[in-house]
Design a protein around this motif. Structure first.
Motif, PDB file in Angstrom:
ATOM      1  N   THR A   1       0.807  -1.226   0.000  1.00  0.00           N
ATOM      2  CA  THR A   1       0.000   0.000   0.000  1.00  0.00           C
ATOM      3  C   THR A   1       0.837   1.271   0.000  1.00  0.00           C
ATOM      4  N   VAL A   2       2.153   1.156   0.000  1.00  0.00           N
ATOM      5  CA  VAL A   2       3.024   2.333   0.024  1.00  0.00           C
ATOM      6  C   VAL A   2       3.191   2.878  -1.397  1.00  0.00           C
ATOM      7  N   LEU A   3       2.932   4.172  -1.576  1.00  0.00           N
ATOM      8  CA  LEU A   3       3.144   4.827  -2.872  1.00  0.00           C
ATOM      9  C   LEU A   3       4.629   5.138  -3.023  1.00  0.00           C
ATOM     10  N   PHE A   4       5.270   4.625  -4.067  1.00  0.00           N
ATOM     11  CA  PHE A   4       6.712   4.832  -4.214  1.00  0.00           C
ATOM     12  C   PHE A   4       7.115   5.298  -5.606  1.00  0.00           C
ATOM     13  N   ARG A   5       6.200   5.325  -6.579  1.00  0.00           N
ATOM     14  CA  ARG A   5       6.524   5.782  -7.932  1.00  0.00           C
ATOM     15  C   ARG A   5       6.212   7.273  -8.097  1.00  0.00           C
ATOM     16  N   PRO A   6       7.130   8.020  -8.744  1.00  0.00           N
ATOM     17  CA  PRO A   6       8.454   7.610  -9.214  1.00  0.00           C
ATOM     18  C   PRO A   6       9.450   7.591  -8.071  1.00  0.00           C
ATOM     19  N   GLU A  41      -4.231   7.967 -16.226  1.00  0.00           N
ATOM     20  CA  GLU A  41      -4.525   6.583 -15.902  1.00  0.00           C
ATOM     21  C   GLU A  41      -4.361   6.340 -14.409  1.00  0.00           C
ATOM     22  N   PHE A  42      -5.016   5.303 -13.905  1.00  0.00           N
ATOM     23  CA  PHE A  42      -4.921   4.954 -12.487  1.00  0.00           C
ATOM     24  C   PHE A  42      -3.462   4.711 -12.112  1.00  0.00           C
ATOM     25  N   GLY A  43      -3.038   5.297 -11.021  1.00  0.00           N
ATOM     26  CA  GLY A  43      -1.666   5.131 -10.574  1.00  0.00           C
ATOM     27  C   GLY A  43      -0.685   6.108 -11.185  1.00  0.00           C
ATOM     28  N   HIS A  44      -1.176   6.999 -12.063  1.00  0.00           N
ATOM     29  CA  HIS A  44      -0.315   7.983 -12.713  1.00  0.00           C
ATOM     30  C   HIS A  44      -0.775   9.394 -12.376  1.00  0.00           C
ATOM     31  N   ASP A  45       0.164  10.320 -12.429  1.00  0.00           N
ATOM     32  CA  ASP A  45      -0.147  11.732 -12.256  1.00  0.00           C
ATOM     33  C   ASP A  45      -0.532  12.338 -13.592  1.00  0.00           C
ATOM     34  N   PRO A  46      -1.147  13.532 -13.580  1.00  0.00           N
ATOM     35  CA  PRO A  46      -1.367  14.253 -14.838  1.00  0.00           C
ATOM     36  C   PRO A  46      -0.061  14.397 -15.601  1.00  0.00           C
ATOM     37  N   TYR A  47      -0.149  14.437 -16.921  1.00  0.00           N
ATOM     38  CA  TYR A  47       1.033  14.346 -17.778  1.00  0.00           C
ATOM     39  C   TYR A  47       2.153  15.306 -17.385  1.00  0.00           C
ATOM     40  N   ILE A  48       1.856  16.575 -17.175  1.00  0.00           N
ATOM     41  CA  ILE A  48       2.907  17.546 -16.862  1.00  0.00           C
ATOM     42  C   ILE A  48       3.546  17.229 -15.521  1.00  0.00           C
ATOM     43  N   ILE A  49       2.738  16.875 -14.527  1.00  0.00           N
ATOM     44  CA  ILE A  49       3.283  16.553 -13.212  1.00  0.00           C
ATOM     45  C   ILE A  49       4.092  15.264 -13.271  1.00  0.00           C
ATOM     46  N   GLU A  50       3.628  14.282 -14.016  1.00  0.00           N
ATOM     47  CA  GLU A  50       4.375  13.028 -14.139  1.00  0.00           C
ATOM     48  C   GLU A  50       5.724  13.257 -14.821  1.00  0.00           C
ATOM     49  N   THR A  51       5.729  14.113 -15.844  1.00  0.00           N
ATOM     50  CA  THR A  51       6.992  14.437 -16.512  1.00  0.00           C
ATOM     51  C   THR A  51       7.951  15.116 -15.542  1.00  0.00           C
ATOM     52  N   LEU A  52       7.440  16.023 -14.738  1.00  0.00           N
ATOM     53  CA  LEU A  52       8.254  16.704 -13.735  1.00  0.00           C
ATOM     54  C   LEU A  52       8.844  15.706 -12.739  1.00  0.00           C
ATOM     55  N   LYS A  53       8.034  14.789 -12.242  1.00  0.00           N
ATOM     56  CA  LYS A  53       8.507  13.819 -11.250  1.00  0.00           C
ATOM     57  C   LYS A  53       9.524  12.854 -11.853  1.00  0.00           C
ATOM     58  N   GLN A  54       9.320  12.462 -13.105  1.00  0.00           N
ATOM     59  CA  GLN A  54      10.282  11.582 -13.758  1.00  0.00           C
ATOM     60  C   GLN A  54      11.638  12.271 -13.892  1.00  0.00           C
ATOM     61  N   LEU A  55      11.634  13.545 -14.243  1.00  0.00           N
ATOM     62  CA  LEU A  55      12.885  14.287 -14.335  1.00  0.00           C
ATOM     63  C   LEU A  55      13.545  14.416 -12.968  1.00  0.00           C
ATOM     64  N   ALA A  56      12.753  14.675 -11.931  1.00  0.00           N
ATOM     65  CA  ALA A  56      13.305  14.790 -10.577  1.00  0.00           C
ATOM     66  C   ALA A  56      13.943  13.484 -10.128  1.00  0.00           C
ATOM     67  N   SER A  57      13.384  12.360 -10.575  1.00  0.00           N
ATOM     68  CA  SER A  57      13.871  11.053 -10.119  1.00  0.00           C
ATOM     69  C   SER A  57      15.272  10.734 -10.616  1.00  0.00           C
ATOM     70  N   THR A  58      15.728  11.394 -11.689  1.00  0.00           N
ATOM     71  CA  THR A  58      17.072  11.140 -12.208  1.00  0.00           C
ATOM     72  C   THR A  58      17.973  12.363 -12.104  1.00  0.00           C
ATOM     73  N   SER A  59      17.468  13.445 -11.521  1.00  0.00           N
ATOM     74  CA  SER A  59      18.236  14.683 -11.446  1.00  0.00           C
ATOM     75  C   SER A  59      19.336  14.578 -10.393  1.00  0.00           C
ATOM     76  N   PRO A  60      20.553  15.030 -10.689  1.00  0.00           N
ATOM     77  CA  PRO A  60      21.629  14.991  -9.695  1.00  0.00           C
ATOM     78  C   PRO A  60      21.291  15.742  -8.413  1.00  0.00           C
ATOM     79  N   THR A  61      20.433  16.740  -8.500  1.00  0.00           N
ATOM     80  CA  THR A  61      20.049  17.503  -7.310  1.00  0.00           C
ATOM     81  C   THR A  61      18.768  16.990  -6.675  1.00  0.00           C
ATOM     82  N   GLY A  62      18.093  16.068  -7.358  1.00  0.00           N
ATOM     83  CA  GLY A  62      16.795  15.602  -6.882  1.00  0.00           C
ATOM     84  C   GLY A  62      15.665  16.557  -7.207  1.00  0.00           C
ATOM     85  N   LYS A  63      15.993  17.654  -7.913  1.00  0.00           N
ATOM     86  CA  LYS A  63      14.989  18.654  -8.262  1.00  0.00           C
ATOM     87  C   LYS A  63      15.102  19.013  -9.740  1.00  0.00           C
ATOM     88  N   VAL A  64      14.164  19.828 -10.194  1.00  0.00           N
ATOM     89  CA  VAL A  64      14.077  20.192 -11.608  1.00  0.00           C
ATOM     90  C   VAL A  64      14.055  21.712 -11.740  1.00  0.00           C
TER      91      VAL A  64
END
Length: 277
Positions: free
Chosen positions: A88-93, A222-245
């Protein structure tokens, strides 16, 4: 405790920029609400985050490093080699590199929000409604209803690089960003094209990328996904050297960036975005 690093049985807890490591169970939650972001959760032998709560909306452990780029081990991520989490823990991304590990020349990943009329729009037949081939095409194919919704189904393509093969719109910018990524100056960047006819609230609430690569802002994510712009932002944050965008916004994109931060809320926005330019 010898059994866990942190335990919560009620109330609300927010954890950011922390390290939870080398426990049998890193975090144990049996009640209340918990948010964990931009943290290192690793080398906990039984669980990184364990929850006995059935509700899936009370533990937000997104955008964390779990000890491995494959993410945490979960029933929904069986290939994860990081610390284990309850179903039940939300972990993506999740963070695919160690947040805060960069010590010099640390540049954030970049999200680009183009300006008004800066994204290509297509009708349901795949015809490019914007940029129009003929002057009257846009008037015919892109009307809005009185309530601000689109009269016809319109889908979003890419950010416009060149118009009609000769007008430089974002071509130079795209080339420069690609060069920064190729040189290793930034790890990654992405644009978020959008239907610039629609109101900002719709753009940050709706949106999903379809199998054909186009984006629809008419439908909810879709279920389990954020709106497109927010999901794109979170995906970028997940690989960013600073953890932010870093968000680069042009013209109308600046107002969209404001709507985005309002949608995220002050706390989440500060965890995901380092600056808006």
């Amino acid at each position: 405790s010898d059994n866990y690093g942190l335990r919560q049985s009620g109330g609300t807890t927010t954890i950011t920029n922390s390290e939870i490591t080398k426990n049998p169970r890193g975090v144990v939650v049996s009640g209340g609400n918990m948010t964990i972001h931009n943290s290192r959760i690793h080398e906990n032998t039984q669980y990184g985050v364990e929850s006995t709560i059935a509700n899936t909306n009370v533990i937000d452990a997104t955008n964390n490093w779990w000890g491995n780029a494959t993410g945490p081990l979960s029933v929904s991520n069986l290939s994860g080699d990081g610390d284990r989490v309850s179903p039940t823990v939300l972990f993506r991304p999740w963070q695919k590199s160690i947040p805060g590990d960069c010590t010099e020349e640390c540049y954030s990943n970049v999200l680009f929000l183009p300006g008004m009329m800066g994204s290509r729009l297509y009708d349901s037949m795949g015809y490019e409604a914007w940029l129009p081939t003929y002057a009257g095409d846009a008037l015919i194919r892109l009307p809005l209803n009185s309530n601000g919704t689109s009269t016809y189904n319109i889908f979003v393509g890419d950010v416009i690089d060149e118009a009609y093969g000769k007008f430089n719109i974002y071509h130079s910018f795209i080339q420069n960003m690609n060069a920064l990524q190729a040189s290793g100056k930034i790890h990654a960047w992405a644009s978020a094209p959008y239907d610039w006819r629609l109101d900002y609230g719709t753009l940050v609430t709706n949106g999903q990328r379809l199998p054909n690569g186009r984006i629809s802002y008419v439908v909810l994510p879709e279920f389990g996904h954020d709106p497109y712009i927010i999901e794109t932002l979170k995906q970028l944050a997940s690989t960013s050297p600073t953890g932010k965008v870093t968000v680069i916004a042009h013209s109308n994109g600046g107002l969209l960036a404001k709507a985005l931060t309002e949608k995220l809320g002050t706390t989440t926005a500060s965890l995901l975005i380092d600056k808006i330019v």
